[in-house]
Design a protein around this motif. Structure first.
Motif, PDB file in Angstrom:
ATOM      1  N   TYR A  23      36.897  34.341  44.833  1.00 38.13           N
ATOM      2  CA  TYR A  23      35.656  34.935  45.325  1.00 38.13           C
ATOM      3  C   TYR A  23      35.945  36.207  46.132  1.00 38.13           C
ATOM      4  N   ALA A  24      36.932  36.142  47.029  1.00 38.99           N
ATOM      5  CA  ALA A  24      37.263  37.304  47.862  1.00 38.99           C
ATOM      6  C   ALA A  24      37.797  38.447  47.000  1.00 38.99           C
ATOM      7  N   TYR A  25      38.604  38.138  45.994  1.00 41.45           N
ATOM      8  CA  TYR A  25      39.141  39.185  45.122  1.00 41.45           C
ATOM      9  C   TYR A  25      38.022  39.848  44.331  1.00 41.45           C
ATOM     10  N   LYS A  30      36.211  46.544  43.542  1.00 41.26           N
ATOM     11  CA  LYS A  30      36.021  47.996  43.511  1.00 41.26           C
ATOM     12  C   LYS A  30      36.973  48.694  44.476  1.00 41.26           C
ATOM     13  N   LEU A  31      37.160  48.110  45.654  1.00 40.91           N
ATOM     14  CA  LEU A  31      38.099  48.695  46.618  1.00 40.91           C
ATOM     15  C   LEU A  31      39.538  48.607  46.122  1.00 40.91           C
ATOM     16  N   PHE A  35      41.896  51.952  45.915  1.00 42.50           N
ATOM     17  CA  PHE A  35      43.020  52.183  46.811  1.00 42.50           C
ATOM     18  C   PHE A  35      44.373  51.736  46.252  1.00 42.50           C
ATOM     19  N   TYR A  36      44.400  50.825  45.309  1.00 43.36           N
ATOM     20  CA  TYR A  36      45.668  50.283  44.816  1.00 43.36           C
ATOM     21  C   TYR A  36      45.922  50.641  43.360  1.00 43.36           C
TER      22      TYR A  36
END
Length: 62
Positions: A23-25, A30-31, A35-36
């Protein structure tokens, strides 16, 4: 070694933890893409470096 309650709790905790991480991933996808971008190249380089160290160790051991 472990009681039924401990094994049940461990299984329940693992399942809930994996669901929370997914869920957190998904929430931050989008972030992550922003950034990665290209971080897989660093992972490949790290694995390659560890592999080269292993080959050197095996080569000089003989």
């Amino acid at each position: 070694m472990f009681s039924q309650g401990q094994l049940g709790f461990a299984g329940f905790f693992f399942i809930v933890f994996v669901i929370a991480m997914i869920y957190a991933y998904r929430k931050d996808l989008k972030l992550h893409n922003l950034f990665y971008k290209g971080s897989y190249k660093i992972l490949i380089a790290f694995v390659l470096f560890i592999g080269i160290l292993f080959v050197i160790k095996v080569f000089f051991k003989r």
